[in-house]
Design an enzyme around this catalytic site. Sequence first.
Site, short mmCIF file in Angstrom:
data_model
loop_
_atom_site.label_atom_id
_atom_site.label_comp_id
_atom_site.label_asym_id
_atom_site.label_seq_id
_atom_site.Cartn_x
_atom_site.Cartn_y
_atom_site.Cartn_z
N GLY A 494 -1.08 -7.86 -7.46
CA GLY A 494 -0.50 -7.30 -6.26
C GLY A 494 -1.22 -6.04 -5.80
NE ARG A 625 -17.67 5.65 -1.73
CZ ARG A 625 -18.79 4.96 -1.70
NH1 ARG A 625 -19.42 4.66 -2.83
NH2 ARG A 625 -19.29 4.58 -0.55
CG LEU A 627 -13.70 1.39 -4.01
CD1 LEU A 627 -14.03 0.20 -4.90
CD2 LEU A 627 -14.96 2.18 -3.69
CG ASN A 628 -8.83 -1.61 1.29
OD1 ASN A 628 -8.66 -1.05 2.37
ND2 ASN A 628 -8.42 -2.84 1.05
N PRO A 629 -8.97 2.19 1.96
CG PRO A 629 -9.88 3.57 3.59
CD PRO A 629 -10.12 2.28 2.87
CD GLN A 635 -2.34 -0.08 -6.22
OE1 GLN A 635 -2.84 0.16 -7.29
NE2 GLN A 635 -1.37 -0.92 -6.09
N GLY A 699 -9.62 4.93 -9.74
CA GLY A 699 -8.38 4.15 -9.85
C GLY A 699 -7.16 4.95 -9.45
N GLY A 701 -3.66 3.25 -9.45
CA GLY A 701 -2.46 2.42 -9.56
C GLY A 701 -1.23 3.17 -10.02
CD GLU A 702 -0.62 2.72 -14.74
OE1 GLU A 702 0.19 2.68 -15.67
OE2 GLU A 702 -1.82 2.45 -14.87
MO1 MOS Z 1 0.33 -0.40 -16.51
S1 MOS Z 1 2.00 0.37 -17.42
O1 MOS Z 1 -0.93 0.30 -17.32
O2 MOS Z 1 0.40 -2.05 -16.42
#
Ligand code: MOS
Length: 736
Positions: A494, A625, A627-629, A635, A699, A701-702
């Site tokens: 996702g 950087r 990559l995709n704003p 995210q 990265g 994501g978190e």
């Molecule tokens: Mo995440 S908790 O590193 O999938």
Amino acid sequence: MPHVIGQPTSRIDARRKVTGRADYAAEALLPGMAHGVLVGATIASGRVEAIDTTAAERAPGVVLVLTHRNRGRLGAMPSGLDWTTGQALDPRPPLADDHVRYHGQYVALVVADTLEQAQHAARLVAVRYQEQPPLVALDDPRAPRVAPEAALGVPLRIERSAPVAPLDIDVDVACGDHGDCRGALAAAPVTVDHTYTSPAEHATAMEPHAAIASWTDGELVVHSSTQYVGGERAALAAAMEVPVERVRVVAPFVGGMFGSKIATGGHAVLAALAARQLGRPVKVVLTRPQVFATVTHRPASAQRITLGAGPDGRLQAIRHHTVTQSLVEDGYPDDNEYVEPTTFTSRMLYACPNYESAHELVRLNQMKPGWVRAPGEALCTWALESAMDELACRLGIDPVELRRRNHAAVRPGDGKPFSSKHLLACYDRGAERFGWAQRDPRPGSMRDGDVRIGWGMATATYPGLRLGATVRLRVERLDGSVTATVSTAGADVGQGLYTVVAMTAADALGLPVELISVELGDTRLPPCAQAGGSNLTASVASAIVDAAGELRRRLGVAPDAPFADAVLASGEAAVEAEATSTVIVGETDRLAFQSFGAVFVEVRVDPDLGRIRVARVVGVYDVGRVLNPLAARNQLAGGVVWGLGQALLEGLAYDPVHGQPINGDLAGYLVPVHADIPAIDVGWIDAPDLDFNPLGVRGMGEIGITGVAAAVASAVHHATGVRVRDLPISPERLLG
Ligand code: MOS
């Protein structure tokens, strides 16, 4: 060829998703497929005294009922933290014996021709239990406490030759400790010492965990909702005692995971076992309550933070003691103890000469906790950043200014330089976008009619991880043009991996995005690490750049020259190259890789009802950087939404008598809905971290979740004068 990296790019898989042509695990239709339904224990601690499956076996359509009595042999599943070997969610294999360690633990699998027949027969399995009082509360004095040796495979305790001041808890010397914390706290002019708690928080992915297993000529194929096909393959091969080459795991689309789909669940193991016994495909999908009861969650925690500072707010000592829950032992070796790595963050967030840490685990009758959304950072920043706000209030120093004064130019403890750190710019830009300068620091001073307005902020952080990927790049001639296919086993859960892979390949090859095909989420493809730790973009993009470079060298094409012409001129029908990115877990010998950010929150509190509305959020992040704003915004803002859930709503509650999750479904376990979410303004510094990888991406994501809970709690304190140190910040906590 205009570059696509850096341009807001819509998902290349969007059309498939909205037209129902994205294949999720439970959707495969295989000929002769049978349906398995899991039966969960209705006690949380004790034994299965008797289990009668006669009625279930006689029910229409039933082809198999597995219990611990007839399950047969399973190999030991990996339970270590080696990312290449996979691991089991529950270190004990499913249906191992008559022990019950948590409510909902599987005691039977009923397989029938149809789902309805299996559901019906599952209700006919009669189990008699011998029940013991379960341990469900972190502060239950009966619950065994242990000091863990390691967190995420990193040692927590080390031997030191030099004598150090003793701690008053049962831990020797902790890794990452530096200076003389005890002495510095005793001498500090100002100390702040509080404990911050949080309940178990569930990953709550929209797609329930599911597996369809089928065997053909001794080869196992599993369609699985996993964020790590390679790990799942290794875990299933171990359980089935077949070579890994005989197992294929397929997960082209995954409906969310948030950590809960890294490890392999018992449902997948039992589906594979039943399919082998029956000689037909078997599908097992968890119900929503089963997801809550039997899939990993973030552990309940209590963190005591002690800060010592001078009158100018400069930190002289930080002490961090974390207590989190773990699963009771019952004789099965559990070398994969899950320890929330909170102190990895507190030891490096601020410049501080004296630091001391300790971890303790409390063994409870609840599913083993595990990775959920910034494991370590999300909890640490809740406690540490709350404590920093308390220190700011105590000293009358602006919370942003306090952080600036304690900014760490190099990594505290070992003095290692950060590869690229722009946290001060995040504070500046975030404060400006939020209008922080207008803040009246006095609690309760900002109002809109009867509504109290509060502004709070916190530092955000997450390490730069590359867990490694191998990528195959294949360029083919097609009708006087060329197309490219990028393949790797990494999963798009996702986060937008399909799109960013296509974008990276497009720029690396000088081809339009439309001519790039992407294959993901299949162990037949070149191996790739899990979609976890916010690492895949950095891992995969590096390998794509290297593979494209290799192709250019082979065809003699200069880095900026058009690639397609060279392929056409070469006369080759297709050219192909593979490249592998190496593993970097937060640091090399020379550099530390860490992302940072600053998050600002406005809450509006109704003082009579205790109702808290989050009115706006501003977050500015230094994530390398972008990559995709479009995906980056998605995210980061998504991470902030997780944080608002953690701050205000989430908490998995267990019945103290029977140990059953009492809100283990999407009606009872509260997560933010659209109406809860205000305008979220996220931005980024966009400074490439070229020491981390050739594209400079770290990265994201978190990191968005980190700091949010503390920023909300600080804003609530600013609005009301009430300091809440226990999550979630529910209305009753504000009412006297
Ligand atoms: Mo995440 S908790 O590193 O999938």
